[in-house]
Design a protein around this motif. Structure first.
Motif, mmCIF file in Angstrom:
data_model
loop_
_atom_site.group_PDB
_atom_site.id
_atom_site.type_symbol
_atom_site.label_atom_id
_atom_site.label_comp_id
_atom_site.label_asym_id
_atom_site.label_seq_id
_atom_site.Cartn_x
_atom_site.Cartn_y
_atom_site.Cartn_z
ATOM 1 N N GLN A 25 56.294 92.649 27.396
ATOM 2 C CA GLN A 25 55.455 92.652 26.190
ATOM 3 C C GLN A 25 54.865 94.049 26.004
ATOM 4 O O GLN A 25 54.731 94.804 26.973
ATOM 5 C CB GLN A 25 54.299 91.652 26.345
ATOM 6 C CG GLN A 25 54.702 90.251 26.716
ATOM 7 C CD GLN A 25 55.361 89.535 25.558
ATOM 8 O OE1 GLN A 25 54.977 89.695 24.411
ATOM 9 N NE2 GLN A 25 56.385 88.750 25.867
ATOM 10 N N TRP A 73 48.308 95.749 29.394
ATOM 11 C CA TRP A 73 48.373 94.410 29.973
ATOM 12 C C TRP A 73 47.130 94.161 30.806
ATOM 13 O O TRP A 73 46.639 95.059 31.493
ATOM 14 C CB TRP A 73 49.605 94.275 30.858
ATOM 15 C CG TRP A 73 50.854 94.772 30.201
ATOM 16 C CD1 TRP A 73 51.435 94.294 29.065
ATOM 17 C CD2 TRP A 73 51.676 95.842 30.634
ATOM 18 N NE1 TRP A 73 52.576 94.989 28.770
ATOM 19 C CE2 TRP A 73 52.742 95.960 29.727
ATOM 20 C CE3 TRP A 73 51.622 96.720 31.706
ATOM 21 C CZ2 TRP A 73 53.742 96.912 29.859
ATOM 22 C CZ3 TRP A 73 52.609 97.679 31.841
ATOM 23 C CH2 TRP A 73 53.662 97.762 30.923
ATOM 24 N N PRO A 100 48.605 90.707 26.388
ATOM 25 C CA PRO A 100 49.261 89.913 27.422
ATOM 26 C C PRO A 100 48.385 89.829 28.678
ATOM 27 O O PRO A 100 47.868 90.852 29.149
ATOM 28 C CB PRO A 100 50.554 90.676 27.707
ATOM 29 C CG PRO A 100 50.780 91.513 26.478
ATOM 30 C CD PRO A 100 49.397 91.876 26.006
ATOM 31 N N GLY A 150 46.807 85.339 23.238
ATOM 32 C CA GLY A 150 47.989 86.169 23.440
ATOM 33 C C GLY A 150 48.846 85.561 24.529
ATOM 34 O O GLY A 150 48.524 84.493 25.063
ATOM 35 N N PRO A 151 49.937 86.237 24.889
ATOM 36 C CA PRO A 151 50.793 85.736 25.958
ATOM 37 C C PRO A 151 50.001 85.593 27.257
ATOM 38 O O PRO A 151 49.236 86.478 27.634
ATOM 39 C CB PRO A 151 51.872 86.806 26.106
ATOM 40 C CG PRO A 151 51.853 87.550 24.801
ATOM 41 C CD PRO A 151 50.439 87.484 24.309
#
Length: 170
Positions: free
Chosen positions: A23, A27, A76, A113-114
């Motif tokens: 992604q 992060w 992410p 989000g992820p």
């Protein structure tokens, strides 16, 4: 949301990091470990060294749901690991484990989000000899079942090999 399960040294953390790194960054790595002794502090240092920028680390040994909720939209998030979080909550005599677990699931549902969650699968071994260890194994199994039901993807990592149990391949 992806739940990544595996045994000790199975490769689950590296696999989960790869999912997040696919992604756009930055992060967020949410660490649940506490450095209670030299060996654990060394493990934590090795994990941190493996994650240079654009990784950002947030420590959440107990208040994991709040950290997940505060993640910026679209960021992410990797949580490593849920069994350490569960241990921390169980050893906190003032903690309400069912409420903490419910709060975690709600924060996962609302993640902006992820989200990749890493946890140790501890149910493959022998029945532990003491009550606390048996309770931990049982609570981890229940937590994993609830998260797996919520997750879009569930992966079991064995010997560095991911086995997709639910959802699509990453």
């Amino acid at each position: 949301m992806t739940l990544v399960l595996g045994g000790a040294r199975s490769g689950k953390s590296r696999y989960a990091e790869g999912l997040i790194e696919a992604q756009p960054g930055p992060w967020l790595y949410v660490a649940t470990a506490q450095g209670w002794d030299d060996e654990m502090r060394e493990r934590i240092a090795q994990h941190r060294a493996r994650r240079p920028p654009p990784w950002v680390t947030a420590d959440a040994p107990r208040d994991l749901p709040a950290v997940i909720r505060r993640a910026p939209p679209g960021r992410p998030v990797l949580v490593d690991c849920l069994t350490l979080w569960l241990t921390n909550v169980m050893l906190d005599e003032a903690a309400d484990l069912p409420a903490a677990t419910d709060a975690l699931l709600e924060s996962c549902r609302a993640a902006a989000g992820p989200l990749v969650l890493v946890s140790n699968e501890v149910g493959f071994g022998i029945v532990p000899e003491n009550a606390l260890a048996r309770r931990f194994r049982d609570e981890a199994g229940r937590l994993h079942q609830r998260l797996a039901a919520l997750a879009d993807r569930v992966v079991l990592v064995v010997a560095g090999l991911p086995m997709i149990l639910k959802g699509d391949h990453a």
